[in-house]
Design a protein around this motif. Structure first.
Motif, short mmCIF file in Angstrom:
data_model
loop_
_atom_site.label_atom_id
_atom_site.label_comp_id
_atom_site.label_asym_id
_atom_site.label_seq_id
_atom_site.Cartn_x
_atom_site.Cartn_y
_atom_site.Cartn_z
N ARG A 286 0.82 -1.21 0.00
CA ARG A 286 0.00 0.00 0.00
C ARG A 286 0.86 1.26 0.00
N ASP A 287 1.93 1.25 0.80
CA ASP A 287 2.82 2.42 0.85
C ASP A 287 3.45 2.69 -0.52
N GLY A 288 3.94 1.63 -1.15
CA GLY A 288 4.60 1.79 -2.44
C GLY A 288 3.65 2.27 -3.52
N LEU A 289 2.42 1.73 -3.52
CA LEU A 289 1.44 2.16 -4.52
C LEU A 289 1.04 3.62 -4.30
N ALA A 290 0.84 4.00 -3.05
CA ALA A 290 0.48 5.38 -2.76
C ALA A 290 1.58 6.33 -3.24
N SER A 291 2.83 5.95 -3.05
CA SER A 291 3.94 6.79 -3.47
C SER A 291 4.01 6.91 -4.99
N ALA A 292 3.90 5.76 -5.69
CA ALA A 292 4.00 5.78 -7.16
C ALA A 292 2.82 6.50 -7.80
#
Length: 382
Positions: A286-292
């Motif tokens: 979730r963190d990585g998707l939110a960042s990208a």
């Protein structure tokens, strides 16, 4: 308090010998003595054979539910040495038989074959090598027939076959459910591309039912299946990647696709075991998707500006995804292993997802725009 003195000394302690402890408390080893326990019994026996395939020592596993209520588990790898087979069948191990990223654990406690032996009214082993079959039979954990050699079929040059009939004194009239077993083996095939398992049910009068589980496409094929009935996809191709992450001591595989349905479908796994309550790998996704997604949304300033108050909180809206980590030293929270707790995994997965999804968006800005629109506009309608 009673005036009578209660005496307690070593004579009150009951020591259970051999496999007697398993028969005394079967629920401690299988979680149940109903259907759930029966299914777990199959997984305990299949555990060793599946890992033989994953290690490259065997090509396939064949599991058969027979008409008489027995289960036959066969692999075509090198036959177990007789001494090792006897140890696995007759002695409780001090701990898990195997650990680390390169093996899967289908069983609950890693006790495998000895649990099946103790809880079966009849169990036979067939060890095939060099044109000879070495046969042995047990009853409720006790050897009934000593090892005997017999000629082997040339078509079955090597391999190990274990056939067991669950003890009705333990399991009563509980029956196997083909679909429950099939779901787990299908799942394992998605998570381990080299796995090849065939499950056959010969109990029905109208003929056998058989299904083969093999998935060269890995998690991408898993996401395609999970997305069935999830509405039209935002992008046709399932995105996915797999990479080593030294900082967390393992690998991460992610596959995902956004759809136009409300909600999200996220399946997470650690060392091929389901983690139904998530953990650090799911949080990292979730963190990585939110960042990208957030980074690309900022490049589309007008799109974001057109949605007052819209944020990337809805990054999971319409998302169908699988995240699978394989770790040298997984750390689970709770006895059921339902939550992954490795702290380093969250940052490791987040960074991998941010980089891989960011690179995907850079290669395909049209798809990236469609995803951002789904997240910002569709998840936050005006």
């Amino acid at each position: 308090m009673s005036k009578d003195r209660i005496e307690y000394d070593a004579s009150h302690i009951q020591v259970l010998e051999g496999l007697e402890a398993i028969r005394k408390r079967p629920g401690m080893y299988l979680g149940s003595t109903g259907e759930r326990g029966l299914h777990q019994l199959v997984f305990e026996v299949a555990d060793r054979a599946v890992n033989e395939v994953l290690a490259g020592r065997a090509g396939a596993v064949h599991i058969t539910l027979t008409a008489d209520g027995s289960v036959r588990v066969a692999d075509d790898g090198p036959a177990l040495p007789a001494e090792e087979a006897d140890a696995l069948l007759c002695r409780l191990p001090a701990g898990r038989r195997h650990a680390g990223r390169h093996v899967v654990a289908l069983g609950l406690g890693g006790t495998g074959l000895c649990v099946a032996n103790a809880l079966s009214s009849r169990l036979t082993t067939e060890l095939r090598h060099d044109g000879v079959r070495l046969l042995r039979e047990y009853g409720r954990g006790v050897e009934v027939t000593p090892s005997a050699a017999a000629p082997s079929d040339p078509a079955d040059a090597t391999g190990t076959v274990i056939t067991f009939r669950p003890d009705t004194e333990i399991f009563g009239t509980a029956q196997y459910a083909f679909d429950v077993l099939a779901d787990r083996f299908r799942e394992l095939a998605f998570l381990n591309r080299t796995l090849d398992v065939t499950l056959t049910d010969r109990r029905a009068a109208d003929g056998p039912r058989s299904e083969r589980f093999r998935s060269p496409g890995g998690a991408r094929e898993f996401v395609a299946l999970l997305g069935t009935g999830a509405g039209s996809p935002v992008h046709l191709e399932v995105f996915g990647f797999e990479r080593e992450v030294p900082e967390m001591g393992g690998t991460v595989e992610v596959a995902l696709r956004w759809h136009r349905f409300p909600g999200a479908r996220l399946a997470s796994f650690a060392n091929s075991s389901p983690t139904p309550y998530g953990g650090t790998h799911a949080a990292g996704l979730r963190d990585g998707l939110a960042s990208a997604v957030g980074a690309f949304a900022r490049e589309l300033g007008p799109v974001a500006a057109a949605q007052p108050g819209a944020t990337i909180d809805g990054v999971g809206e319409g998302l169908v995804a699988v995240v699978s980590v394989k770790l040298d030293q997984p750390e689970f929270q709770g006895a059921t292993h339902g939550v992954l707790g490795n702290a380093a995994v969250r940052d490791g997965v987040a960074e991998a997802v941010r980089e891989e999804v960011g690179a995907w968006f850079a290669r395909d800005p049209e798809t990236a725009s469609a995803v951002v629109n789904r997240v910002l506009r569709d998840a936050h309608p005006a």
